[in-house]
Every structure is written in structure tokens, then in C-alpha cells.
Design an enzyme around this catalytic site. Structure first.
Site: not given
Lengths: 396, 261
Positions: A378, A380
Site C-alpha cells: 500500500e 512503501t
């Protein structure tokens, strides 16, 4: 004044999910995890409780709650186990949410009731072997065959959660749709991003192949697969939202998803505190409980601080989202901070557990294996920093 | 006419907390968080299942307790009960099981009932006598300690699992039943249920409303009295048997001494 207390219905929900996590998930999840098995029984029970329908209106089979309620549930589940939490997170915010937010009335009526009840899971096929954080680098194509009125999809997606379970019913796939160089608006700026569209592909469509499960470091009781599409044909009506708007659509989905992942990471960080507190009072060394040592107390105090600030961060972002205010920066901050908290707390909790912390039968071993992905999935941590800097007006 | 089911529930101190007695020998309800007695959740669950099977039933939850007891009612309402009745009066403090059954009986006469469902015991007093007292007061049949229960054509049927035998029992309605922790896991409230519970009616009664004099209940009116309270002694360290050829014999002697064999 800012009020830190939850409304009674949210507090009741939080307590109910906490009870479920302790009574139903905790005793069983270790076995599923060890055998890389998807916990159908637990997921069915979560469906019965209405967790998969939390943020959706009752007319589509939902619970009439909101995204905040979902995040509360995620935190309490992840406090005990991240595999079931990510199964819920992906099922709701990646599987059902795109259909709810961008689907036609017909698409919503067709899919949402089953997705909300948890009897069916949806997945979101975005990431590709050569494009993770750079989601715009999508290679998968979808060509409209005017003669048959069908999309013809070709390409590969990887690391797709919930995409290969026995109850997976659909995968929403992002693909380049012709013409490939149409410009679109991204974040208010004109851009030459390729035209990407989202298309619903029902499971079982010829040409849609689900590969075997990945062997993962963590999240072992969740389902993650590679998907491939070879001349996979679906009706033109399966387009989700406007053609060419897929990029803007998934940016919105990812922004929200960050808050959910932040809540999940907060749960893991808090779970590390729970486990460490009880272990430190039980484990004796040199004639006293190890929790009597300041070195251990300070570690746990710092862990609690990280879990607490993570919770404040995701709740702030979620509250902005619900009030229709900008939340991009706050979501990125919550995701960045809480995933860091999860990783550090898991390391410290393992240290407190000593040799037992290295044994898979202890929950902290699961936390240790599950925490790292939180700094990657979702968006980094590097992407979160990019987003925060951009929101501060800094340009590359 | 729809089936009127009333579930009697109790708000108790969390059994996992450090429970104590107050200075007047009553349960200390301040030091530990309270909740709906877990054994009463089984009663609510069975009532809801009977109501679902009947298709035309109304489930009321009834409690006698202090202000905070509304939390127990709200939990039962969020599980799916339709309405609640809360008997609350300062003079009720210290009431024993006999007095409680008198209050419940009056409240039940006021609300009306076809089937009264109780848990097998409370998790604080654990006396388990209330269903029988209640049935006697109401003058209706009692079918207690059921692990399975159903209602059909004005008759309640159930199964009681004993050590030596299993009994199949039935009684004509109106009746009082109690269900055990083997009757089926209680459901978790959904968020929809939690939201809906906020809007469900909760009727409050005090002793006046029920026509009960203050001296009939409370500590003064109690038929039972607590003379003394002794804290449970801390757990003793176990006996470790080291096997030096005699281990088996020592184990057998230990078990015999404890009257386990």
C-alpha cells in the site's frame, strides 16, 4: 475541543471485535498460519458479524457504518493476527470499495450484497511484476472488441490479496485501454499519463488464470497470488467507472487504504505490547520477573508510546476522510509512522521473549514475520515520504 | 398473536477482573468493569433463535440492577432483542435471590410473557436458583438446565443432559426455562445491531411502579445474610514428583491422598 473518546457505538464495535479476536481468532490462527492455510471458518464468522459490510449502506447489504468503523475493526483484529486483518482490509477496501465507489447501480446490486456478507471476496489487481509503487507503469492491456462488445484483457498481475480463495468471486483489474496516450488530470495537474481503466473480471472467466499461492515470509494465513490474463474476454459493461479514469480511481482507493493499513499496523504494534507485558510478568530470571527490570520496562514504555501515537495518527486521518477534508498527507504520515512502530515493536517484543520469541508457536514470532510487509505494501515508506514532501509543496 | 419471550439477564462484574466485596458484604461493583453475564448471553441467543424460528415473536430483555446495568441491556439489544426493561431503584441494593425473583416476577406480570428464558446461573453469585424461584412465584412450569430448546404450538421442548441420563422435557406455555452453556454459542453483535440498539425502547421501572415496598427487598429484606468473607488463599506451589524408580507409586499415593482415585 478535540474529543479523544469514541462514540458509544464505535466503542461497542471495538470491544466486540476485540472479544472475537481473543476468543475465536487467537486459539486457532497459529495452526492455519503454520500450514499456510486460508482460515475459511474464521472468515465466515467475520462475515456473519458483518465486518465485510462495515462501511457500506444497508441497501447493498452493508452495516451502515463508515471507514472509521472498518479501521477500528482492523486494529483489533491485527492486535491478535495480521492475516485475518489483511483479508478483511483487502476484501473491503480493495475488493468491494471500488465497486461501491465507482460502479453503476447495476454493478453494485450484482456484487455488493455478496461481498458485504463475506460469502464472496473481491480482489484488486493493480500491481504488476514491473510496476509496484509506480502504478502508472501498467503494462496490462484491455482492448475493446467492437464486433463482440467485449474487453479483451492481456497481462500479468502480482501479489494480489484474496485473489485465489475458494470464495473469491471477482478481481478488479487495471489495464491500459486504447488510445494509450490519452492525457488525463492527475492531482489537478495536466499529465500525459496513459489511459488506464478498471474492469471487473469474474472468477472463472476463460483466459483468467490464478497461479498457486506465493510462499511468503509473513501473512501466511492470507491468500496472495499471481494472476495472468490471456485474451480474457469480459462484457463491455464490466468497465468500472469512466474509461481512462482508472488511475485517478486507484489513487483514491490507495489513499484510503493507507489509513486502513495504518490501523492494522497499530494493531500489530499494540499486540506486541500485550504479549510483552504478559510475558515480562510471567518470565523469571535471576530471582524475579524480568518485567521488574528497568531495561524491560523502558522497552515496553517505548513500545506503548509508538502504538499510542500510531493510533492517534490513523484516527486523525480517518476523521479527516469522514469529514470530507483533505487527508492525503495525514494518511501518509499515519502509514509511515505506524508501519515503523510495528517493525520496531515486533523487534523489541521478540527481544523481550528471548529464545521463545524465535519459536513460531509464540504470537510474537508471527508479529515479527508479519511486520515487514507493512513498510512495503500500500505504498512503501519511501513513497509515503515522497507524498508528505509533495504535500508540503516540495517538487522533485 | 406473537410469541412474547422475555430473557432475564444480569449485569455482573467481569469474571476475569479482580472481584471483591464491598464493606456491607455486597458485591463491589465499582472496582471491576461490569458486563452482561456470559451465561446470560446463552439465554439471549436461544431466545433469538426461537424468535427467528417462529417468525412472529418479540424478545424483551429484563434486568434488575444499577444505572450501569443498561450496558448489559444494550449488549442484548445489539445482539437482536427488540426491547428492554430495566428495574432500577436505590432500595434494591443488597437484594438476595429471593428478593430478586420477587422483583422480576412483578416486572414480568407488567410486561406480559409467554416464555421466560434465563441463563443457568449468574457468573458472580453462581447460585442458579433464580429460574426455579421465578417459576414458583409466577405459578408456571419450569424446565431448567436445557442444552437444547424449541417452541412449537404453545409448548416448549428441551433436552437436559445429565451425568447418568438425557431427559427430553416439555411444558405448556407460559413457562420458565433456563439454558446451559452447551446450548449454542452466542452471536457477536453486528455494527448494524449496535447502531439499531441505540434506538430500541428501554422501559424503566422503580419499586413504586411495581408495587413493591422498599423493606421487602434490599439488604434489610434479604432472607439470606452474609456473615463473613474470607479471601481465597493464594494457590499453593505444586508437588513435584521426581522419578527415582518410585515415581509411579508416589503419583498413585498422591492421587489417592487427594481422593482422585
Amino acid at each position: 475541543m478535540l474529543d479523544h473518546r469514541l462514540d458509544s457505538e464505535y466503542e461497542d464495535l471495538r470491544r466486540t471485535v476485540a472479544e472475537f479476536a481473543n476468543d475465536v481468532v487467537a486459539p486457532k490462527i497459529g495452526d492455519y498460519y503454520e500450514h499456510d492455510e486460508f482460515p475459511y471458518e474464521i472468515v465466515r464468522e467475520m462475515g456473519r458479524m458483518g465486518l465485510f459490510g462495515l462501511p457500506f449502506p444497508e441497501e447493498y447489504g452493508g452495516m451502515g457504518g463508515d471507514y472509521f468503523a472498518l479501521c477500528l475493526a482492523l486494529e483489533e483484529l491485527a492486535r491478535v493476527d495480521s492475516s485475518v486483518a489483511i483479508t478483511l482490509e483487502a476484501g473491503v477496501s480493495l475488493g468491494a470499495m471500488p465497486v461501491y465507489r465507482f460502479g453503476t447501480e447495476e454493478q453494485k446490486r450484482e456484487w455488493l450484497p455478496r461481498l458485504c456478507s463475506g460469502e464472496m471476496l473481491g480482489a484488486f489487481g493493480l500491481t504488476e511484476p514491473e510496476g509496484g509503487s509506480d502504478a502508472g507503469a501498467t503494462r496490462t492491456t484491455a482492448r475493446l472488441d467492437e464486433a463482440t462488445g467485449e474487453w479483451v484483457i492481456n497481462g500479468t498481475k502480482c501479489f494480489i490479496t484474496n485473489s485465489g480463495t475458494d470464495i473469491t468471486g471477482l478481481v478488479t483489474v487495471t489495464a491500459l485501454t486504447e488510445p494509450a496516450t490519452r492525457s488525463s488530470e492527475v492531482g489537478g495537474r495536466a499529465s500525459t499519463r496513459p489511459a488506464i481503466s478498471s474492469i471487473i473480471v469474474p472468477v472463472g472467466t476463460p483466459g483468467f488464470t490464478v497461479s498457486k499461492k506465493y510462499s511468503k515470509v509473513g501473512w501466511n494465513a492470507s491468500d496472495t497470488r499471481e494472476l495472468s490474463f490471456t485474451d480474457c474476454r469480459v462484457p463491455a459493461a464490466n468497465l468500472l467507472g469512466e474509461p481512462g479514469r482508472g488511475y485517478a480511481q486507484f489513487l483514491r482507493i490507495l489513499d484510503e487504504g493507507r489509513i486502513a493499513i495504518a490501523a492494522l499496523a497499530t494493531g500489530l504494534a499494540q499486540g506486541c505490547v500485550d504479549q510483552s507485558l504478559s510475558y515480562a510478568s510471567e518470565r523469571h530470571a535471576f530471582g524475579r520477573a524480568i518485567g521488574a527490570n528497568q531495561a524491560i520496562q523502558f522497552k515496553i514504555a517505548d513500545m506503548e508510546m509508538r502504538a499510542h501515537t500510531s493510533r492517534l495518527a490513523w484516527r486523525d486521518a480517518a476523521s479527516r476522510l469522514l469529514h470530507g477534508e483533505p487527508f492525503k498527507k495525514e494518511a501518509a504520515i499515519a502509514k509511515l509512522h505506524s508501519s515503523d512502530a510495528a517493525v520496531v515493536n515486533a523487534r523489541e517484543a521478540t527481544q523481550i521473549h528471548g529464545g521463545y520469541g524465535f519459536m513460531n508457536e509464540f504470537p510474537v514470532a508471527r508479529f515479527w514475520r508479519d511486520c515487514k510487509i507493512l513498510e512495503i505494501g500500500e505504498g512503501t515508506s519511501e513513497v509515503q515520504r515522497m507524498l508528505i514532501a509533495r504535500e508540503l509543496g516540495m517538487t522533485p | 398473536m406473537s410469541l412474547r419471550i422475555v430473557v432475564c439477564v444480569k449485569y455482573v462484574p467481569d469474571a476475569t477482573g479482580d472481584r471483591r466485596f464491598a464493606d456491607d458484604t455486597t458485591t463491589d461493583r465499582e472496582s471491576v468493569d461490569g458486563l452482561l453475564s456470559e451465561l446470560d448471553e446463552y439465554g439471549v441467543e436461544q431466545a433469538l433463535r426461537i424468535a427467528e424460528a417462529s417468525g412472529d415473536a418479540e424478545v424483551t430483555v429484563l434486568t434488575v440492577g444499577p444505572d450501569d446495568a443498561k450496558d448489559a441491556l444494550r449488549k442484548a439489544l445489539s445482539m437482536g432483542a427488540d426491547k428492554a426493561v430495566h428495574v432500577n431503584d436505590d432500595d434494591i441494593h443488597g437484594t438476595d435471590a429471593l428478593g430478586t425473583s420477587a422483583i422480576l416476577a412483578k416486572a414480568l406480570e407488567k410486561t406480559g410473557y409467554d416464555l421466560v428464558v434465563c441463563g443457568m446461573a449468574s457468573t458472580d453469585g453462581t447460585m442458579g436458583v433464580l429460574p426455579a424461584l421465578l417459576a414458583e412465584r409466577l405459578g408456571v412450569p419450569q424446565v431448567t438446565l436445557l442444552s437444547e430448546v424449541s417452541v412449537e404450538n404453545g409448548t416448549v421442548r428441551g433436552r437436559r443432559d445429565g451425568d447418568a441420563a438425557t431427559e427430553e422435557l416439555e411444558a405448556a406455555l407460559p413457562a420458565v426455562v433456563s439454558v446451559t452453556d452447551q446450548s449454542g454459542e452466542a452471536r457477536y453483535p453486528s455494527f448494524k445491531g449496535i447502531m439499531a440498539a441505540k434506538k430500541k425502547p428501554v422501559q424503566s421501572y422503580d419499586l413504586d411502579d411495581l408495587g413493591i415496598e422498599a423493606d421487602e427487598v434490599g439488604l434489610a429484606g434479604a432472607w439470606t445474610a452474609v456473615d463473613a468473607i474470607t479471601a481465597r488463599p493464594p494457590r499453593q506451589a505444586g508437588t513435584i514428583v521426581k522419578d527415582e524408580g518410585e515415581g509411579g507409586k508416589q503419583l498413585a499415593e498422591f492421587l489417592a491422598a487427594q481422593k482422585f482415585v
